[in-house]
Design a protein around this motif. Structure first.
Motif, PDB file in Angstrom:
ATOM      1  N   TRP B 200      -8.675 -14.103   1.775  1.00 43.85           N
ATOM      2  CA  TRP B 200     -10.001 -13.674   2.216  1.00 43.85           C
ATOM      3  C   TRP B 200     -10.581 -14.682   3.194  1.00 43.85           C
ATOM      4  O   TRP B 200     -10.614 -15.874   2.916  1.00 43.85           O
ATOM      5  N   HIS B 201     -11.013 -14.214   4.339  1.00 45.01           N
ATOM      6  CA  HIS B 201     -11.706 -15.130   5.246  1.00 45.01           C
ATOM      7  C   HIS B 201     -12.989 -14.516   5.786  1.00 45.01           C
ATOM      8  O   HIS B 201     -13.550 -14.991   6.767  1.00 45.01           O
ATOM      9  N   SER B 203     -13.751 -11.640   7.288  1.00 44.75           N
ATOM     10  CA  SER B 203     -13.879 -10.866   8.529  1.00 44.75           C
ATOM     11  C   SER B 203     -14.617  -9.573   8.230  1.00 44.75           C
ATOM     12  O   SER B 203     -14.660  -9.115   7.077  1.00 44.75           O
ATOM     13  N   GLU B 205     -13.853  -6.704   8.883  1.00 43.14           N
ATOM     14  CA  GLU B 205     -12.927  -5.691   8.397  1.00 43.14           C
ATOM     15  C   GLU B 205     -12.768  -5.816   6.890  1.00 43.14           C
ATOM     16  O   GLU B 205     -12.804  -4.829   6.147  1.00 43.14           O
ATOM     17  N   GLN B 206     -12.602  -7.070   6.436  1.00 43.02           N
ATOM     18  CA  GLN B 206     -12.436  -7.311   5.002  1.00 43.02           C
ATOM     19  C   GLN B 206     -13.686  -6.896   4.229  1.00 43.02           C
ATOM     20  O   GLN B 206     -13.595  -6.289   3.163  1.00 43.02           O
ATOM     21  N   TRP B 207     -14.844  -7.241   4.783  1.00 47.04           N
ATOM     22  CA  TRP B 207     -16.083  -6.847   4.105  1.00 47.04           C
ATOM     23  C   TRP B 207     -16.175  -5.346   3.964  1.00 47.04           C
ATOM     24  O   TRP B 207     -16.566  -4.827   2.929  1.00 47.04           O
ATOM     25  N   MET B 209     -13.707  -3.205   3.876  1.00 50.34           N
ATOM     26  CA  MET B 209     -12.760  -2.776   2.849  1.00 50.34           C
ATOM     27  C   MET B 209     -13.345  -2.980   1.463  1.00 50.34           C
ATOM     28  O   MET B 209     -13.294  -2.093   0.596  1.00 50.34           O
ATOM     29  N   LEU B 210     -13.868  -4.185   1.262  1.00 52.90           N
ATOM     30  CA  LEU B 210     -14.386  -4.537  -0.063  1.00 52.90           C
ATOM     31  C   LEU B 210     -15.486  -3.573  -0.477  1.00 52.90           C
ATOM     32  O   LEU B 210     -15.506  -3.056  -1.602  1.00 52.90           O
TER      33      LEU B 210
END
Ligand code: SF4
Ligand code: SF4
Ligand code: SF4
Lengths: 326, 473
Positions: B200-201, B203, B205-207, B209-210
């Motif tokens: 996890w960093h 980004s 995109e990750q947020w 997704m989460l």
């Protein structure tokens, strides 16, 4: 921990060499209590003694040499486990208990316990002293498993270890039972018993080959109950309680044939018996559909049971906790 | 001016992060003693369980009539406690309750742990745990026990994911801020955080997704949670037994679970607030609001309780009547009435007063509720088993009574210790508040304040303009 069972299995696989004679005896209707001497006597048929060793057949048809003193005699079950799950083809077993004749002697319980090597407080058929209410008549009430047609016990079993057969009998496979005791709490008639600890059994019983039809050897952590003696029924014989009862209270038979037989060998028409005596089933309202019918305790042929003892004092369903502590 | 505000905000979030990470950095003597104590209790129980395995369930007080005892009661209790955490957190998320932010983590953890140990209880109760795989090999879908296995496993998986997902950004934070990397334990922690954070960093995109995953999980976890306690009740309600043969058992158990479980959540909040100095974040307001939730749930539970006892009590049918006699005026009557008045009606009274929803009185009430719920499970399981349809006659004395013996207490207490142990260790490794969620809350708060001020300014301006306009006319 559970090595008892493993041992007996191993013994069956490796060493439970069914002595030559067993094969012959098997084809003759096969008594499962074959003594070692008998077996050894028959052994020469298939090869004969060879020095200190004797030749033995295994169930898979192989021949082994073995030292007779090392051999265990193994009680063989009447049929395979798969067969025991199906039941006896074409039969629909049914029991009738004539309450008018039962004098509460408990010989049925004793006979049952002897046949199944049961310990004394574990009564597969238990004789209750019943009294519906204060002013109704007391009577004795022998209660086996009812082998219900709508059995609450088999429904809840998570692993199909207790099952209903096509011949109406409800059995338990104690090699599959996981000991969850769902069936015990589900049975409304307190019919089932649990092997809470290592069962005490003679080596002979412990080494028998297990079959759900004979319910032993017992195994810790599994349930057991009245099985209607299917091993006897298979041989055309009567269950232990039927033959054990001196009063001819218990009838056993096949509903398909519409005939039941009592301990003295008297066979009567089932439908007639039920009709003439206004038979009923216990706690019919629960909808379990028992395979055991009761004939009402009318014109009793024995002295009225005394309900003065402390344990019996509590009228049915109204026993107080203090009474039960005895 | 904006700059100073941003600085303020950064400071605030920074303090929050440090507040949350502090407990994971240092083990106090008390913690060490507490953990040792728990390990001892659990170890003792494990030893006793091995003894039970060797000699069979005969070493417990259970016999042929009472064939389910403390183990199964505790199973129902633990599953009940587990019920609330995830469900409350999911419901609060779905309804966008802002105040949920600091309490979701501990609520979800409570679910995870008590479900873990709740699931172990029936295995401890099995006569043949060595044959547990028969459930897979020979499993019968018609059996309520199999429904339990399926639902509990599903809920366990679901709530583990539900606990884990919002932890990912915090795990990354732990990973990035790990101070001690030299010691063996430090290395272990580094490995743990790095693995669990799954790269996890933060980004966008990750947020994204989460957030998406969280949304899905929040929705599917609610019906799963409800199903779990319903089928737990079915292992009783599917029998013909007096006292269990009841159509209200499903909702009754769900309500009982929610009420005791939410009380458990409050206790968790109170404990972490005090122990880890989170007073700034978990405030009396949270207790007040959670207190209102527990009050509502207790009322529902009380209503179902009334139905459960009043309807059969009006009829007093034979066996059921004898059972109720035992509960109302027989050997169980004292416990029964203490439960009804002390753990249902009294809490309703206390929690309906605002002063009763203050931290201390509310926590005490919740302790009473939780213990009461446990005893209630026992009162549901055991007396029924002592009232079969056939009379209990001429049996060994120990068949006709039941009270758990030292073996059952040891094993059960070991499981309780296990629950505390996992919670303690968890709180020493991971932040007990969802750091990023609380931070988000602070930001939203700030935004709201700014927006409010902006609006006020604009409205002021508008008014002025209008004033001008009117005067012009
Ligand atoms: S009497 Fe009990 S154990 Fe026997 S078949 Fe009926 S429910 Fe099952
Ligand atoms: S105790 Fe055995 S037979 Fe009874 S329900 Fe459980 S697994 Fe089936
Ligand atoms: S042996 Fe016969 S008479 Fe004696 S208790 Fe049993 S059923 Fe009744």
């Amino acid at each position: 921990m559970f090595e008892n069972e493993k041992n007996s299995r191993l013994k069956f696989l490796k060493l439970s060499l069914v002595l030559g004679g067993t094969v012959a005896a098997g084809s003759l209707g096969f008594k499962r209590l074959l003594t070692k001497e008998e077996a050894l006597k028959d052994a020469p048929i298939c090869g004969g003694a060879y020095g200190a060793n004797t030749m033995v057949f295994t169930t898979d048809g192989k021949v082994y040499k073995a030292d007779p003193s090392k051999l265990h005699e193994v009680k063989m079950p009447p049929v395979s486990n798969d067969e025991a799950r199906k039941g006896i083809p074409g039969k629909k077993f049914v029991m009738v208990i004539d309450l008018a004749k039962c004098d509460g002697c408990k010989k049925c319980t004793e006979a049952c316990q002897a046949m199944h090597y049961t310990e004394s407080e574990r009564e597969w058929i238990k004789v209750f002293k019943m009294k519906g209410s204060k002013d109704t008549a007391p009577y004795y009430f022998p209660k086996p498993c009812f082998h219900c047609d709508n059995p609450p016990c088999t429904k809840v079993c998570p692993v199909n270890a207790t099952f209903k057969r096509q011949d109406g009998i409800v059995l338990i496979d104690n090699e599959r039972c996981i000991g969850c005791r769902s069936c015990m709490v589900a049975c409304p008639y307190s019919t089932r018993f649990f092997n809470w600890s290592h069962p005490e059994q003679t080596p002979e019983v412990a080494n028998a080959v297990y079959s759900p039809e004979q319910s032993y050897p017992r195994r810790m952590g599994t349930v057991e109950k009245c099985d209607f003696c299917p091993d006897m029924l298979r041989q055309g014989k009567m269950p232990a309680c039927v033959t054990g009862c001196p009063m001819d209270v218990i009838y056993m038979g096949d509903q398909n044939e519409d005939a039941v037989t009592n301990g003295s060998g008297v066979t009567v028409k089932l439908s007639q018996l039920l009709e003439d005596n206004a038979a009923y089933r216990h706690l019919e309202e629960l909808g379990t559909d028992p395979r055991v019918y009761y004939l009402p305790p009318k014109n009793r042929k024995y002295p009225t049971p005394s309900l003065n003892e402390k344990s019996g004092e509590g009228i049915e369903k109204k026993i107080k906790m203090d009474d039960m502590k005895m | 001016m904006i700059d100073s505000e941003t600085k303020d905000l950064n400071n605030e979030i920074e303090t929050l992060r440090e507040d949350c990470l502090r407990p994971t950095r240092r083990w106090s003597t008390i913690t060490i003693l507490w953990v040792t104590f728990l390990v001892l209790v659990a170890g003792w129980g494990l030893g006793v369980y091995i003894y039970q395995l060797r000699h069979g369930l005969g070493v417990t007080a259970m016999r042929n009539y009472v064939s389910w005892g403390l183990y199964i009661s505790t199973f129902v209790f633990f599953i009940g406690i587990s019920h609330s955490g995830t469900l409350v957190s999911a419901i609060l998320r779905i309804t966008k309750q802002e105040w949920r932010r600091p309490i979701t983590r501990s609520a979800e953890l409570l679910t995870f742990v008590s479900l873990l140990f709740g699931g172990i209880m029936p295995i401890i109760d099995l006569g043949r745990p060595d044959r547990i795989l028969n459930l897979v090999v020979h499993g019968r879908i018609q059996s309520p026990l199999i429904w339990d296995v399926i639902c509990i496993m599903t809920y366990f998986t679901g709530s583990t994911v539900f606990l884990f997902l919002p932890m990912i950004p915090d795990l990354a934070l732990c990973r990035d801020r790990l101070t001690d990397t030299k010691s063996l334990f430090g290395k272990f922690k580094k490995w743990l955080y790095t693995t669990l954070a799954m790269g996890w960093h933060g980004s966008s995109e990750q947020w994204h997704m989460l957030e998406k995953c969280m949304k899905i999980m929040t929705i599917i976890i609610i019906p799963i949670a409800v199903s779990v306690h319903t089928v737990v009740s079915y292992i009783f309600a599917m029998t013909l037994r007096a006292g269990w043969d009841s159509t209200v058992f499903g909702p009754y158990f769900v309500a009982g679970a929610l009420y005791s479980g939410s009380a458990g959540v409050i206790l968790g909040m109170a404990a972490f607030r005090k122990l880890y100095h989170l007073e700034k974040y978990i405030t009396p307001r949270h207790f007040n609001l959670m207190g209102q939730i527990v009050l509502a749930l207790t009322l529902i539970y009380a209503y179902l309780n009334l139905n459960e006892y009043w309807i059969p009590a009006y009829k007093m049918a034979t066996t059921e009547g004898a059972l109720l006699g035992d509960l109302f005026w027989g050997p169980y009557s004292k416990v029964f009435w203490v439960l009804q008045f002390g753990t249902v009606l009294l809490p309703i009274f206390v929690m309906s007063l605002p002063v009763g929803r203050k931290i201390l009185p509310l926590s005490i009430t919740c302790i009473i509720i939780v213990i009461g719920a446990w005893v209630k499970r026992y009162i549901i399981v055991v007396p029924t088993l002592l009232h079969p349809f056939m009379p209990i006659q001429e049996v060994p004395a120990d068949w006709a009574t039941y009270f758990p013996n030292w073996v059952e207490w040891s094993v059960t207490m070991a499981c309780l210790a296990g629950i505390f142990l996992v919670i303690t260790l968890f709180s020493k490794l991971f932040p007990m508040m969802a750091v990023w969620e609380v931070a988000e809350g602070i930001e939203l708060d700030r935004d709201k304040k700014n927006a409010f001020e902006l609006r006020k300014k604009r409205e002021d301006g508008l008014l002025k303009n209008e004033g001008v306009a009117t005067s012009k006319i």
